[in-house]
Design a protein around this motif. Structure first.
Motif, PDB file in Angstrom:
ATOM      1  N   THR A 204       0.821  -1.210   0.000  1.00  0.00           N
ATOM      2  CA  THR A 204       0.000   0.000   0.000  1.00  0.00           C
ATOM      3  C   THR A 204       0.860   1.268   0.000  1.00  0.00           C
ATOM      4  O   THR A 204       0.489   2.273  -0.612  1.00  0.00           O
ATOM      5  N   ALA A 205       2.018   1.218   0.674  1.00  0.00           N
ATOM      6  CA  ALA A 205       2.921   2.369   0.643  1.00  0.00           C
ATOM      7  C   ALA A 205       3.473   2.581  -0.762  1.00  0.00           C
ATOM      8  O   ALA A 205       3.596   3.720  -1.241  1.00  0.00           O
ATOM      9  N   LEU A 206       3.799   1.477  -1.442  1.00  0.00           N
ATOM     10  CA  LEU A 206       4.304   1.571  -2.814  1.00  0.00           C
ATOM     11  C   LEU A 206       3.251   2.159  -3.753  1.00  0.00           C
ATOM     12  O   LEU A 206       3.567   2.993  -4.602  1.00  0.00           O
ATOM     13  N   VAL A 207       2.008   1.739  -3.573  1.00  0.00           N
ATOM     14  CA  VAL A 207       0.930   2.289  -4.402  1.00  0.00           C
ATOM     15  C   VAL A 207       0.787   3.784  -4.138  1.00  0.00           C
ATOM     16  O   VAL A 207       0.638   4.576  -5.072  1.00  0.00           O
ATOM     17  N   GLY A 208       0.831   4.174  -2.868  1.00  0.00           N
ATOM     18  CA  GLY A 208       0.747   5.596  -2.536  1.00  0.00           C
ATOM     19  C   GLY A 208       1.860   6.394  -3.173  1.00  0.00           C
ATOM     20  O   GLY A 208       1.639   7.504  -3.692  1.00  0.00           O
ATOM     21  N   LEU A 209       3.057   5.840  -3.178  1.00  0.00           N
ATOM     22  CA  LEU A 209       4.209   6.521  -3.770  1.00  0.00           C
ATOM     23  C   LEU A 209       4.067   6.642  -5.289  1.00  0.00           C
ATOM     24  O   LEU A 209       4.282   7.710  -5.862  1.00  0.00           O
ATOM     25  N   LEU A 210       3.680   5.551  -5.945  1.00  0.00           N
ATOM     26  CA  LEU A 210       3.606   5.539  -7.405  1.00  0.00           C
ATOM     27  C   LEU A 210       2.386   6.279  -7.942  1.00  0.00           C
ATOM     28  O   LEU A 210       2.402   6.769  -9.079  1.00  0.00           O
ATOM     29  N   ALA A 211       1.320   6.351  -7.145  1.00  0.00           N
ATOM     30  CA  ALA A 211       0.111   7.041  -7.587  1.00  0.00           C
ATOM     31  C   ALA A 211       0.217   8.555  -7.436  1.00  0.00           C
ATOM     32  O   ALA A 211      -0.597   9.295  -8.002  1.00  0.00           O
ATOM     33  N   ALA A 212       1.203   9.008  -6.685  1.00  0.00           N
ATOM     34  CA  ALA A 212       1.373  10.452  -6.465  1.00  0.00           C
ATOM     35  C   ALA A 212       1.712  11.151  -7.779  1.00  0.00           C
ATOM     36  O   ALA A 212       2.337  10.558  -8.668  1.00  0.00           O
TER      37      ALA A 212
END
Length: 315
Positions: free
Chosen positions: A38-46
């Motif tokens: 979920t942290a990776l998704v948050g980072l990449l979706a930014a």
């Protein structure tokens, strides 16, 4: 103070047998994998790009911080872990690692992860990570878990922060989109965990943990699962109409929320005679679905983000 903080003598057998696997188990790898994803998704979706090296380092330190929370949770909960069937094989109750060693290990990783994340990215992300560790260990583990049946409702915030941290790594701040990702996990956690509690009630009763199934019974828990799932659905579907959503996400959200709502309805309709007759088959099925539910939503967000640079998938 918890008995786990003072009852160390009984846990000091076979300490010499502790190996890498035992220390890794302290990090709660299954939970840590959700934190990382979920942290990776948050980072990449930014909307702001991050250099791959910085991104890798940030996710690594977020993972370490999440694992540190798990180690400190096991240190504090060692007394009840020895009682519960689901947890008595963990490193401390199994006598592989002492509570003192687990505490030192968790604190060291906590401090290191926060400092290194601050150096690798920014102080906002590091501050969120520090607060997440504090929230999980102090607010949830030490306070809420043994005090109120709303423990998992409020304490679920700890597991909801990782996408916000990932987003902050990229942007240096907080936005509506990162709060929506937080809210998605926050609202998902109670029905997910209560579905588990329905067929694990005796564990919590024996340990004296006031989970909803213990304090209010399974009938009330079934109603709570349905209510929270109904409240979750518009948040999950509504996210489709933000910058991190799109047609792909909307299709996934509509399908998964329809299935989750049906599962919650099926759970609500059942009584304990039916559940015991088939060994809680429906409850276990909905619990498994809840795992796929969260993974599916965040995978859809990731897909939308990956297609955005090509002008595909957005509104």
């Amino acid at each position: 103070m918890s008995d786990a903080s003072i009852n160390t003598t009984g846990a000091q057998t076979q300490i010499g047998d502790a190996g890498f696997g035992d220390y890794f188990a302290l990090l709660k790898p299954r939970v840590m994998s959700l934190v990382v994803f979920t942290a990776l998704v948050g980072l990449l979706a930014a909307p702001v790009g991050v250099h791959p090296v910085i991104g890798f380092a940030a996710i690594l330190f977020i993972a370490v911080g999440g694992g540190a929370s798990g180690a400190l949770n096991m240190w504090w909960d060692a007394d009840i872990d020895r009682i519960m069937k689901r947890t008595k094989g963990r490193p401390i109750p199994a006598g592989k690692i002492t509570e003192g060693e687990a505490f030192a290990f968790g604190m060291t990783l906590s401090v290191m992860s926060v400092i290194m994340l601050a150096l690798a990215s920014n102080f906002v992300a590091a501050g969120l990570l520090a607060f997440t560790i504090f929230f999980y260990v102090v607010i949830y583990s030490m306070w809420l878990k043994r005090w109120t049946p709303q423990n998992i409702v409020i304490g679920g915030a700890a597991g909801a922060f990782p996408p916000m941290i990932g987003w902050a790594v990229a942007t240096g701040g907080i936005s509506v989109e990162s709060v929506l990702m937080f809210t998605l996990i926050f609202m998902w956690t109670p029905p997910h965990f209560w579905a588990l509690c329905l067929f694990m009630k005796s564990d919590y009763e024996n340990a004296g943990v006031p989970m909803l199934t213990v304090t209010h019974g399974r009938r009330a828990t079934r109603t709570h699962i349905l209510v929270y799932t109904i409240l979750l659905a518009p948040i999950a579907v509504g996210t489709a109409f933000t910058s991190i959503g799109g047609p792909i996400y909307l299709a996934v959200a509509l399908l998964l929320n329809a299935l989750f709502l049906k599962g919650a309805w099926d759970i609500w309709r059942r009584d304990e005679v039916q559940a015991e007759a088939d060994k809680y088959r429906t409850e276990k099925k909905v619990f498994a679905l809840s795992l796929f539910y969260l993974f599916g939503h965040f995978t859809a967000i990731l897909a939308q983000s990956a297609l955005a640079p090509f002008g595909i998938g957005g509104w």
